[in-house]
Motif scaffolding. Structure first.
Motif, PDB file in Angstrom:
ATOM      1  N   GLN A  51       6.552 -68.628 -28.394  1.00 49.45           N
ATOM      2  CA  GLN A  51       6.609 -69.332 -29.561  1.00 49.45           C
ATOM      3  C   GLN A  51       5.431 -70.374 -29.485  1.00 49.45           C
ATOM      4  OE1 GLN A  51      10.266 -71.303 -29.554  1.00 49.45           O
ATOM      5  NE2 GLN A  51      11.491 -69.508 -30.764  1.00 49.45           N
ATOM      6  N   PHE A  54       2.055 -68.261 -30.169  1.00 52.96           N
ATOM      7  CA  PHE A  54       2.058 -67.597 -31.329  1.00 52.96           C
ATOM      8  C   PHE A  54       1.580 -68.643 -32.234  1.00 52.96           C
ATOM      9  CE2 PHE A  54       4.358 -67.113 -35.611  1.00 52.96           C
ATOM     10  CZ  PHE A  54       3.560 -65.834 -35.988  1.00 52.96           C
ATOM     11  N   GLU A  55       2.171 -69.922 -32.334  1.00 53.70           N
ATOM     12  CA  GLU A  55       1.756 -70.886 -33.335  1.00 53.70           C
ATOM     13  C   GLU A  55       0.272 -71.392 -32.855  1.00 53.70           C
ATOM     14  OE1 GLU A  55       3.624 -72.150 -35.991  1.00 53.70           O
ATOM     15  OE2 GLU A  55       5.140 -70.736 -35.183  1.00 53.70           O
ATOM     16  N   LYS A  58      -1.824 -68.517 -34.596  1.00 54.52           N
ATOM     17  CA  LYS A  58      -1.541 -68.572 -36.187  1.00 54.52           C
ATOM     18  C   LYS A  58      -2.591 -69.428 -36.638  1.00 54.52           C
ATOM     19  CE  LYS A  58       2.333 -69.976 -38.104  1.00 54.52           C
ATOM     20  NZ  LYS A  58       3.422 -69.902 -38.864  1.00 54.52           N
ATOM     21  N   ILE A  93      -2.164 -62.097 -38.544  1.00 54.17           N
ATOM     22  CA  ILE A  93      -0.961 -63.061 -38.120  1.00 54.17           C
ATOM     23  C   ILE A  93       0.355 -61.989 -37.952  1.00 54.17           C
ATOM     24  CG2 ILE A  93       0.888 -64.441 -38.843  1.00 54.17           C
ATOM     25  CD1 ILE A  93      -1.357 -65.962 -40.286  1.00 54.17           C
ATOM     26  N   ASN A  94       0.386 -60.787 -38.862  1.00 53.36           N
ATOM     27  CA  ASN A  94       1.401 -59.994 -38.675  1.00 53.36           C
ATOM     28  C   ASN A  94       1.435 -59.040 -37.314  1.00 53.36           C
ATOM     29  OD1 ASN A  94       3.075 -60.679 -40.761  1.00 53.36           O
ATOM     30  ND2 ASN A  94       1.872 -59.184 -42.073  1.00 53.36           N
ATOM     31  N   LYS A  97       2.534 -61.025 -34.606  1.00 49.78           N
ATOM     32  CA  LYS A  97       4.003 -61.122 -34.280  1.00 49.78           C
ATOM     33  C   LYS A  97       4.163 -60.050 -33.424  1.00 49.78           C
ATOM     34  CE  LYS A  97       5.312 -63.602 -38.789  1.00 49.78           C
ATOM     35  NZ  LYS A  97       5.814 -62.891 -40.092  1.00 49.78           N
ATOM     36  N   ASP A  98       3.732 -58.946 -33.647  1.00 49.78           N
ATOM     37  CA  ASP A  98       4.128 -57.683 -32.874  1.00 49.78           C
ATOM     38  C   ASP A  98       3.934 -57.757 -31.452  1.00 49.78           C
ATOM     39  OD1 ASP A  98       5.089 -56.698 -35.282  1.00 49.78           O
ATOM     40  OD2 ASP A  98       3.389 -55.532 -35.803  1.00 49.78           O
TER      41      ASP A  98
END
Length: 100
Positions: A51, A54-55, A58, A93-94, A97-98
């Protein structure tokens, strides 16, 4: 650490609570029962690390996009940058996520 799935005492849904806080109010058996009946779920350190990663990524994507927009000198140039770069930023960004 535990994620709250259903409100329990004064812990709200989607809160993340340290195990030590739960042990103040619940016994080991009580905690196991809360997990069993779907009130809470354990969060593993690797989940938290994913997490955070990812943040961080992003934020970098969004920051790069904002820099490009702010570097454009006129409103017309900014609109062109937004039109050209926004879809790319959202796609990145998508994809992120993957990957994570």
């Amino acid at each position: 650490m535990f994620k709250i799935l259903r409100p329990t005492l004064w812990f709200c849904k989607n809160d993340e609570v340290l195990e030590s806080q739960f042990k103040i109010y619940f016994s080991e058996k009580g905690i196991r029962e809360l997990i069993k009946y779907g009130f809470i779920e354990p969060i593993h350190n690797e989940t938290i690390a994913h997490q955070l990663e990812f943040e961080k990524r992003k934020f970098e994507i969004i920051n790069t996009f904002c820099d490009k927009v702010m570097n454009a000198k006129t409103i017309t140039e900014r609109k062109k940058v937004i039109d050209n770069e926004l879809g790319s930023a959202i796609a990145k960004i998508n994809q992120l996520k993957d990957l994570l």
